[in-house]
Design a protein around this motif. Structure first.
Motif, PDB file in Angstrom:
ATOM      1  N   ASP A  14      30.530  37.702  35.763  1.00 55.42           N
ATOM      2  CA  ASP A  14      31.176  38.140  36.997  1.00 55.42           C
ATOM      3  C   ASP A  14      32.109  39.310  36.688  1.00 55.42           C
ATOM      4  O   ASP A  14      32.590  39.463  35.563  1.00 55.42           O
ATOM      5  N   PHE A  15      32.372  40.093  37.718  1.00 53.84           N
ATOM      6  CA  PHE A  15      33.264  41.241  37.539  1.00 53.84           C
ATOM      7  C   PHE A  15      34.599  40.783  36.962  1.00 53.84           C
ATOM      8  O   PHE A  15      35.170  39.788  37.402  1.00 53.84           O
ATOM      9  N   GLY A  16      35.066  41.500  35.922  1.00 55.84           N
ATOM     10  CA  GLY A  16      36.347  41.145  35.312  1.00 55.84           C
ATOM     11  C   GLY A  16      36.230  40.123  34.201  1.00 55.84           C
ATOM     12  O   GLY A  16      37.237  39.640  33.688  1.00 55.84           O
ATOM     13  N   HIS A  17      34.978  39.754  33.826  1.00 54.42           N
ATOM     14  CA  HIS A  17      34.776  38.771  32.767  1.00 54.42           C
ATOM     15  C   HIS A  17      33.873  39.352  31.676  1.00 54.42           C
ATOM     16  O   HIS A  17      32.967  40.127  31.968  1.00 54.42           O
ATOM     17  N   SER A  18      34.128  38.951  30.419  1.00 56.89           N
ATOM     18  CA  SER A  18      33.320  39.462  29.310  1.00 56.89           C
ATOM     19  C   SER A  18      32.294  38.431  28.823  1.00 56.89           C
ATOM     20  O   SER A  18      31.523  38.702  27.925  1.00 56.89           O
ATOM     21  N   PHE A  19      32.310  37.236  29.407  1.00 59.47           N
ATOM     22  CA  PHE A  19      31.369  36.185  29.028  1.00 59.47           C
ATOM     23  C   PHE A  19      31.093  35.337  30.265  1.00 59.47           C
ATOM     24  O   PHE A  19      31.786  35.453  31.280  1.00 59.47           O
ATOM     25  N   THR A  20      30.073  34.478  30.205  1.00 57.58           N
ATOM     26  CA  THR A  20      29.803  33.588  31.330  1.00 57.58           C
ATOM     27  C   THR A  20      30.015  32.133  30.893  1.00 57.58           C
ATOM     28  O   THR A  20      29.742  31.771  29.748  1.00 57.58           O
ATOM     29  N   TYR A  21      30.493  31.332  31.829  1.00 54.22           N
ATOM     30  CA  TYR A  21      30.731  29.909  31.585  1.00 54.22           C
ATOM     31  C   TYR A  21      30.121  29.137  32.761  1.00 54.22           C
ATOM     32  O   TYR A  21      30.371  29.467  33.918  1.00 54.22           O
ATOM     33  N   GLN A  22      29.295  28.149  32.459  1.00 48.72           N
ATOM     34  CA  GLN A  22      28.695  27.322  33.516  1.00 48.72           C
ATOM     35  C   GLN A  22      28.737  25.857  33.105  1.00 48.72           C
ATOM     36  O   GLN A  22      28.540  25.528  31.925  1.00 48.72           O
ATOM     37  N   LYS A  23      28.983  25.002  34.081  1.00 51.33           N
ATOM     38  CA  LYS A  23      28.937  23.562  33.815  1.00 51.33           C
ATOM     39  C   LYS A  23      27.972  22.920  34.804  1.00 51.33           C
ATOM     40  O   LYS A  23      28.035  23.185  36.005  1.00 51.33           O
TER      41      LYS A  23
END
Length: 290
Positions: A14-23
């Protein structure tokens, strides 16, 4: 014949993030169960349950959850389904340079840099590391973006210092040559995934990737460090392990459901693969999973 196109998964934070996190949990399940690959490093924690893991040319059955680190462009498929019995699945994706081109080249990051190198073969963590790091990964849900970033760095550092691990493709699995090799091996893996219960002839699989049989055999051995026949048999045996653990069907049914057409060959292959015959394996698993 329909050729199943391999999936290149595009992962954009997402914009403003350098990695993705999902649960993922019962209300939101991870539906990415096809063979796919991506340039991002993937960290996966499966909280509880048992199931099949397939990373590169490595296929195995895990119990009591899983903690895996998958390197860039290493093909794999989802690790959970409706029969896994896990509480949740947490997935973190990050590019190798997600903190800048040179960040991981500084001396303090040497362990993480080595970890990323090992992850090219896929790493499964066990024992105390799986429990301790699993808890930290689950806690990411309650942290701010900045706290989450620091926590991920801490997690990677602890994984880099851990001795509780196994490199899944330790004998070698290389897709660093050309993109067409990614595509070709993924076509093969997807085909085996869809047709392992049937007889698979070398001629049809070689034709699928527009190669002669000798060329395909040399190519597959070079990429995966195992023969195509061995790979298919291992896929069938791991599926048999899954059925023995999860379905109350007879061992004869397990044999044929897994793509074997000879019961005595199945018994012998299963014992060579696991060290136990199918009934011993099922009985031992019952005590583990109680």
């Amino acid at each position: 014949m329909i050729k199943q196109k391999p999936a290149f998964e595009a992962i954009e934070p997402d914009f403003g993030h350098s990695f993705t996190y999902q649960k993922f949990d019962e209300s939101k399940s991870d539906k990415n169960n096809i063979w796919h690959y991506h340039p991002e490093i993937e960290l996966v924690y499966v909280n509880g349950g048992s199931g099949k893991r397939q990373i590169g040319s490595h296929i195995s059955y895990y119990t009591d959850g899983d903690l895996i680190l998958i390197g860039t462009n290493l093909p794999h498929c989802g690790f959970t389904d409706k029969l896994t019995g896990n509480k949740s699945e947490t997935v973190v994706h990050m590019k190798q340079d997600f903190l800048g081109n040179d960040f991981f080249n500084i001396p303090e990051m040497k362990k993480i840099q080595s970890l990323f190198e090992m992850a090219k073969g896929g790493i499964a963590f066990h024992g105390n590391t799986k429990r301790k790091i699993g808890d930290k990964i689950e806690f990411l849900e309650y942290q701010t973006d900045f706290q989450r970033l620091l926590a991920i760095l801490n997690i990677l550092n602890e994984l880099g210092n851990s001795q509780d691990f196994k490199v899944l493709n330790a004998e070698g699995f290389s897709l660093e040559t050309e993109v067409k090799d990614n595509d070709r091996i993924n076509v093969v893996f997807n085909y085996v995934k869809a047709h392992f219960q049937e007889e698979i002839h070398l001629a049809e699989i070689a034709d699928l990737v527009s190669m002669t049989i000798p060329s395909f055999c040399r190519y597959f051995k070079k990429i995966t460090n195992k023969t195509f026949t061995k790979f298919v048999n291992e896929y069938r045996l791991v599926h048999a392990s899954k059925l023995l653990a999860e379905k109350p069907i007879s061992i004869t049914e397990v044999c044929f459901e897994s793509g074997f057409n000879n019961f005595s060959h199945f018994n012998k292959s299963f014992k060579t693969f696991t060290g136990q015959n199918p009934s011993e394996y099922r009985n031992e698993l019952k005590t583990v999973l109680k």
